[in-house]
Design a protein around this motif. Structure first.
Motif, PDB file in Angstrom:
ATOM      1  N   LYS A 136      -1.846  -3.427  -2.580  1.00  0.00           N
ATOM      2  CA  LYS A 136      -3.048  -2.730  -2.105  1.00  0.00           C
ATOM      3  C   LYS A 136      -4.248  -3.592  -2.460  1.00  0.00           C
ATOM      4  CE  LYS A 136      -1.160   1.915  -2.693  1.00  0.00           C
ATOM      5  NZ  LYS A 136       0.201   1.635  -3.118  1.00  0.00           N
ATOM      6  N   ARG A 137      -4.745  -4.347  -1.497  1.00  0.00           N
ATOM      7  CA  ARG A 137      -5.865  -5.237  -1.778  1.00  0.00           C
ATOM      8  C   ARG A 137      -6.716  -5.413  -0.529  1.00  0.00           C
ATOM      9  NH1 ARG A 137      -5.564 -10.052   0.407  1.00  0.00           N
ATOM     10  NH2 ARG A 137      -3.637 -10.736   1.305  1.00  0.00           N
ATOM     11  N   ASP A 138      -7.938  -5.771  -0.717  1.00  0.00           N
ATOM     12  CA  ASP A 138      -8.885  -5.981   0.380  1.00  0.00           C
ATOM     13  C   ASP A 138      -8.746  -4.845   1.393  1.00  0.00           C
ATOM     14  OD1 ASP A 138      -9.572  -8.371  -0.940  1.00  0.00           O
ATOM     15  OD2 ASP A 138      -8.076  -9.499   0.171  1.00  0.00           O
ATOM     16  N   SER A 139      -8.507  -5.193   2.637  1.00  0.00           N
ATOM     17  CA  SER A 139      -8.366  -4.161   3.668  1.00  0.00           C
ATOM     18  C   SER A 139      -6.890  -3.832   3.929  1.00  0.00           C
ATOM     19  CB  SER A 139      -9.025  -4.628   4.966  1.00  0.00           C
ATOM     20  OG  SER A 139      -8.386  -5.804   5.427  1.00  0.00           O
ATOM     21  N   TYR A 140      -5.985  -4.428   3.154  1.00  0.00           N
ATOM     22  CA  TYR A 140      -4.559  -4.182   3.360  1.00  0.00           C
ATOM     23  C   TYR A 140      -4.127  -2.977   2.543  1.00  0.00           C
ATOM     24  CZ  TYR A 140       0.316  -5.132   4.298  1.00  0.00           C
ATOM     25  OH  TYR A 140       1.610  -5.015   4.734  1.00  0.00           O
ATOM     26  N   GLU A 141      -3.527  -1.988   3.221  1.00  0.00           N
ATOM     27  CA  GLU A 141      -3.186  -0.733   2.546  1.00  0.00           C
ATOM     28  C   GLU A 141      -1.951  -0.817   1.671  1.00  0.00           C
ATOM     29  OE1 GLU A 141      -1.037  -0.378   6.565  1.00  0.00           O
ATOM     30  OE2 GLU A 141      -2.902  -1.227   5.860  1.00  0.00           O
ATOM     31  N   GLY A 142      -1.233  -1.932   1.722  1.00  0.00           N
ATOM     32  CA  GLY A 142      -0.082  -2.106   0.844  1.00  0.00           C
ATOM     33  C   GLY A 142       1.162  -1.389   1.320  1.00  0.00           C
ATOM     34  N   PHE A 143       2.076  -1.190   0.383  1.00  0.00           N
ATOM     35  CA  PHE A 143       3.372  -0.582   0.673  1.00  0.00           C
ATOM     36  C   PHE A 143       3.556   0.688  -0.132  1.00  0.00           C
ATOM     37  CE2 PHE A 143       4.058  -5.208   0.947  1.00  0.00           C
ATOM     38  CZ  PHE A 143       4.570  -5.318   2.230  1.00  0.00           C
ATOM     39  N   THR A 144       4.297   1.608   0.436  1.00  0.00           N
ATOM     40  CA  THR A 144       4.833   2.720  -0.335  1.00  0.00           C
ATOM     41  C   THR A 144       6.300   2.385  -0.585  1.00  0.00           C
ATOM     42  OG1 THR A 144       5.597   3.968   1.589  1.00  0.00           O
ATOM     43  CG2 THR A 144       3.315   4.366   0.841  1.00  0.00           C
ATOM     44  N   PHE A 145       6.923   3.086  -1.530  1.00  0.00           N
ATOM     45  CA  PHE A 145       8.348   2.852  -1.763  1.00  0.00           C
ATOM     46  C   PHE A 145       9.142   3.164  -0.497  1.00  0.00           C
ATOM     47  CE2 PHE A 145      12.637   4.200  -2.638  1.00  0.00           C
ATOM     48  CZ  PHE A 145      13.116   3.077  -3.291  1.00  0.00           C
ATOM     49  N   GLU A 146       8.784   4.227   0.192  1.00  0.00           N
ATOM     50  CA  GLU A 146       9.499   4.625   1.405  1.00  0.00           C
ATOM     51  C   GLU A 146       9.414   3.541   2.488  1.00  0.00           C
ATOM     52  OE1 GLU A 146       8.857   7.875  -1.185  1.00  0.00           O
ATOM     53  OE2 GLU A 146       7.312   6.587  -0.286  1.00  0.00           O
ATOM     54  N   GLU A 147       8.255   2.889   2.600  1.00  0.00           N
ATOM     55  CA  GLU A 147       8.106   1.808   3.566  1.00  0.00           C
ATOM     56  C   GLU A 147       8.973   0.607   3.189  1.00  0.00           C
ATOM     57  OE1 GLU A 147       3.560   2.574   5.152  1.00  0.00           O
ATOM     58  OE2 GLU A 147       3.871   1.394   3.325  1.00  0.00           O
ATOM     59  N   LEU A 148       8.956   0.246   1.908  1.00  0.00           N
ATOM     60  CA  LEU A 148       9.809  -0.864   1.458  1.00  0.00           C
ATOM     61  C   LEU A 148      11.276  -0.557   1.728  1.00  0.00           C
ATOM     62  CD1 LEU A 148       8.171  -1.836  -1.956  1.00  0.00           C
ATOM     63  CD2 LEU A 148       8.146  -3.165   0.163  1.00  0.00           C
ATOM     64  N   ASP A 149      11.700   0.647   1.408  1.00  0.00           N
ATOM     65  CA  ASP A 149      13.085   1.047   1.627  1.00  0.00           C
ATOM     66  C   ASP A 149      13.447   0.954   3.109  1.00  0.00           C
ATOM     67  OD1 ASP A 149      15.582   1.955   0.563  1.00  0.00           O
ATOM     68  OD2 ASP A 149      15.121   3.977   1.292  1.00  0.00           O
ATOM     69  N   GLU A 150      12.556   1.416   3.965  1.00  0.00           N
ATOM     70  CA  GLU A 150      12.810   1.349   5.410  1.00  0.00           C
ATOM     71  C   GLU A 150      12.900  -0.097   5.889  1.00  0.00           C
ATOM     72  OE1 GLU A 150      10.840   2.750   9.659  1.00  0.00           O
ATOM     73  OE2 GLU A 150      10.127   3.685   7.806  1.00  0.00           O
ATOM     74  N   ILE A 151      12.010  -0.953   5.398  1.00  0.00           N
ATOM     75  CA  ILE A 151      12.032  -2.367   5.796  1.00  0.00           C
ATOM     76  C   ILE A 151      13.341  -3.022   5.351  1.00  0.00           C
ATOM     77  CG2 ILE A 151      10.983  -4.625   5.328  1.00  0.00           C
ATOM     78  CD1 ILE A 151       8.241  -3.102   5.235  1.00  0.00           C
ATOM     79  N   VAL A 152      13.757  -2.786   4.122  1.00  0.00           N
ATOM     80  CA  VAL A 152      14.998  -3.374   3.605  1.00  0.00           C
ATOM     81  C   VAL A 152      16.197  -2.870   4.412  1.00  0.00           C
ATOM     82  CG1 VAL A 152      16.579  -3.489   1.632  1.00  0.00           C
ATOM     83  CG2 VAL A 152      14.124  -3.793   1.282  1.00  0.00           C
ATOM     84  N   GLN A 153      16.239  -1.571   4.669  1.00  0.00           N
ATOM     85  CA  GLN A 153      17.401  -0.976   5.333  1.00  0.00           C
ATOM     86  C   GLN A 153      17.492  -1.313   6.818  1.00  0.00           C
ATOM     87  OE1 GLN A 153      19.742   0.369   3.483  1.00  0.00           O
ATOM     88  NE2 GLN A 153      18.400   0.106   1.722  1.00  0.00           N
ATOM     89  N   THR A 154      16.353  -1.505   7.484  1.00  0.00           N
ATOM     90  CA  THR A 154      16.381  -1.662   8.945  1.00  0.00           C
ATOM     91  C   THR A 154      16.143  -3.080   9.438  1.00  0.00           C
ATOM     92  OG1 THR A 154      14.032  -1.090   9.174  1.00  0.00           O
ATOM     93  CG2 THR A 154      15.635   0.728   9.293  1.00  0.00           C
ATOM     94  N   ASN A 155      15.816  -4.012   8.555  1.00  0.00           N
ATOM     95  CA  ASN A 155      15.556  -5.377   9.002  1.00  0.00           C
ATOM     96  C   ASN A 155      16.833  -5.983   9.555  1.00  0.00           C
ATOM     97  OD1 ASN A 155      15.406  -8.500   8.372  1.00  0.00           O
ATOM     98  ND2 ASN A 155      13.325  -7.738   8.651  1.00  0.00           N
ATOM     99  N   ALA A 156      16.811  -6.332  10.830  1.00  0.00           N
ATOM    100  CA  ALA A 156      18.007  -6.834  11.516  1.00  0.00           C
ATOM    101  C   ALA A 156      18.576  -8.088  10.857  1.00  0.00           C
ATOM    102  CB  ALA A 156      17.687  -7.106  12.982  1.00  0.00           C
ATOM    103  N   LYS A 157      17.724  -8.907  10.290  1.00  0.00           N
ATOM    104  CA  LYS A 157      18.181 -10.147   9.658  1.00  0.00           C
ATOM    105  C   LYS A 157      18.466  -9.972   8.167  1.00  0.00           C
ATOM    106  CE  LYS A 157      15.868 -13.090  12.979  1.00  0.00           C
ATOM    107  NZ  LYS A 157      14.903 -14.168  13.186  1.00  0.00           N
TER     108      LYS A 157
END
Length: 181
Positions: free
Chosen positions: A44-65
């Protein structure tokens, strides 16, 4: 999180975990692991809202690569491979299949056939198990060219290979004598 947001957050996560953790003052251990709580706080810095745990989990679980992985209790996260920073993924040398593939752009062929495939600013050369994956990699750089790498022969000649957590084969260098179009 919609697909556009997920893609944007995934790219930022890749940038931070593979190349520049310092831009958010994130600490990685010698094996590239970051503390998830620290990542959530520092992202969470500057204008970037950062990550929530749920978002990280979704990215890890759904990233095709499968670019990212959690440890068993999901308290740490790291990129599976592709680092330009010095980390030790603690990979164990393995015997590769007889042939692997490398996707590149037409514009790189002359240099590769002359000098081989170099890792350049990354820790390893990346090789694919199938032509389809190599094609999608090559398409990122222009008209794709798929090279067949004689990895069985390389292994017999003492060259080490590693298999990343997401199925990408890694090695330090591919001499042009092991490459065919």
């Amino acid at each position: 999180m919609n697909e556009k947001q997920k893609k944007s957050k995934s790219k930022f996560l890749s940038y931070v975990l593979r190349h520049h953790p310092e831009i958010i003052n994130l600490n990685l251990d010698e094996n590239g692991w970051a503390n998830v709580d620290e990542l959530i706080t520092t992202s969470k810095r500057d204008s970037y809202e950062g990550f929530t745990f749920e978002e990280l989990d979704e990215i890890v679980q759904t990233n095709a690569k499968k670019r990212f992985a959690f440890n068993e209790d999901k308290t740490r996260i790291r990129a599976s491979q592709g680092h330009s920073i010095d980390i030790n993924l603690a990979l164990i040398p393995q015997q590769p299949p007889e042939f692997l593939y490398h996707g590149t752009a037409q514009s790189n062929i002359e240099s590769i056939l002359e000098k081989g495939i170099e890792k350049r600013d990354r820790q390893h050369v990346h090789l694919s198990q199938d032509k389809e994956t190599a094609t999608s990699v090559g398409m990122r750089h222009g008209k794709p060219i798929i090279l067949t790498i004689k990895t069985g022969e390389m292994f017999e000649n003492g060259i080490e290979f590693y298999l990343s957590d997401n199925g990408v084969w890694l090695t330090d260098f591919v001499n042009s004598i092991y490459i065919s179009r």
